[in-house]
Scaffold this motif. Structure first.
Motif, PDB file in Angstrom:
ATOM      1  N   UNK A 113       0.971  13.256  15.156  1.00 42.23           N
ATOM      2  CA  UNK A 113       1.357  12.022  14.469  1.00 42.23           C
ATOM      3  C   UNK A 113       0.325  10.955  14.804  1.00 42.23           C
ATOM      4  N   UNK A 114      -0.371  10.462  13.764  1.00 43.10           N
ATOM      5  CA  UNK A 114      -1.418   9.462  13.951  1.00 43.10           C
ATOM      6  C   UNK A 114      -0.997   8.116  13.368  1.00 43.10           C
ATOM      7  N   UNK A 115      -1.353   7.042  14.064  1.00 40.93           N
ATOM      8  CA  UNK A 115      -1.230   5.694  13.512  1.00 40.93           C
ATOM      9  C   UNK A 115      -2.341   5.509  12.487  1.00 40.93           C
ATOM     10  N   UNK A 116      -1.985   4.924  11.349  1.00 42.40           N
ATOM     11  CA  UNK A 116      -2.975   4.648  10.305  1.00 42.40           C
ATOM     12  C   UNK A 116      -3.138   3.133  10.207  1.00 42.40           C
ATOM     13  N   UNK A 117      -4.338   2.664  10.542  1.00 46.44           N
ATOM     14  CA  UNK A 117      -4.628   1.235  10.576  1.00 46.44           C
ATOM     15  C   UNK A 117      -5.023   0.692   9.210  1.00 46.44           C
ATOM     16  N   UNK A 118      -4.656  -0.550   8.976  1.00 46.06           N
ATOM     17  CA  UNK A 118      -5.039  -1.276   7.774  1.00 46.06           C
ATOM     18  C   UNK A 118      -6.281  -2.104   8.106  1.00 46.06           C
ATOM     19  N   UNK A 119      -7.462  -1.613   7.743  1.00 49.14           N
ATOM     20  CA  UNK A 119      -8.699  -2.308   8.064  1.00 49.14           C
ATOM     21  C   UNK A 119      -8.755  -3.693   7.415  1.00 49.14           C
ATOM     22  N   UNK A 120      -8.167  -3.840   6.237  1.00 50.24           N
ATOM     23  CA  UNK A 120      -8.147  -5.155   5.581  1.00 50.24           C
ATOM     24  C   UNK A 120      -7.393  -6.168   6.435  1.00 50.24           C
TER      25      UNK A 120
END
Length: 173
Positions: free
Chosen positions: A59-66
């Motif tokens: 399970x990976x955290x998905x970051x919002x680069x914006x």
């Protein structure tokens, strides 16, 4: 006397687009670039985390680069990409609008930022031509932002738990 020829130092970078701007970052930490799948979302996620992804059993955290770059965040699009990163055995993903190239970059074209850089996420500038310059993102700082977001969310969670378990005024029972 022996002639010594110095070869220009080159590293491989991934070229990305995010919020109508183009950036590069070192590819050494990139495991894979994938199409945006459906993410598990929750209101309990830390700041800057769009959702969770089951990636090869992890399970990976998905970051919002914006969000990290302080752009107006909009809905993600099916055409967006996720860059799977692995930094110091910490895996996570970053959502970007597009990945448009992966290539070697000559260090001679990497310049220092000509202003006070309070936002440490921008490391340097890549300027191969007078009319072209791309900001170089610091992938280690991005990883640190994720860790701090998770720590802060855990602190808020502890405070929330105290509120729920306490006497209604934030004091433990």
């Amino acid at each position: 006397m022996n002639d010594i020829t110095l070869k220009n130092s080159e590293e491989t970078y991934i070229f990305i687009e995010c919020g109508n701007k183009k950036y590069i970052m070192k590819s050494q930490y990139v495991s894979e670039v994938i199409k945006l799948p459906e993410l598990e979302c929750s209101n309990e996620l830390p700041k800057h985390v769009l959702g969770l992804l089951n990636y090869r059993g992890k399970i990976l955290n998905i970051l919002d680069l914006k969000s990290i770059l302080r752009f107006e965040t909009k809905q993600v699009k099916l055409s967006d990409k996720i860059i799977i990163m692995n930094i110091n055995n910490k895996e996570f993903g970053i959502v970007v609008d597009n990945v448009f190239d992966i290539k070697k970059v000559d260090d001679n074209y990497i310049k220092e930022i000509p202003y006070n850089n309070e936002n440490k996420i921008i490391k340097n500038i890549y300027a191969p031509q007078d009319d072209l310059s791309l900001m170089i993102l610091d992938e280690i700082v991005i990883c640190d932002i994720l860790e701090k977001s998770i720590e802060n969310k855990n602190e808020y969670k502890k405070q929330d738990d105290m509120w729920v378990e306490g006497d209604g005024f934030g004091y433990p029972a």
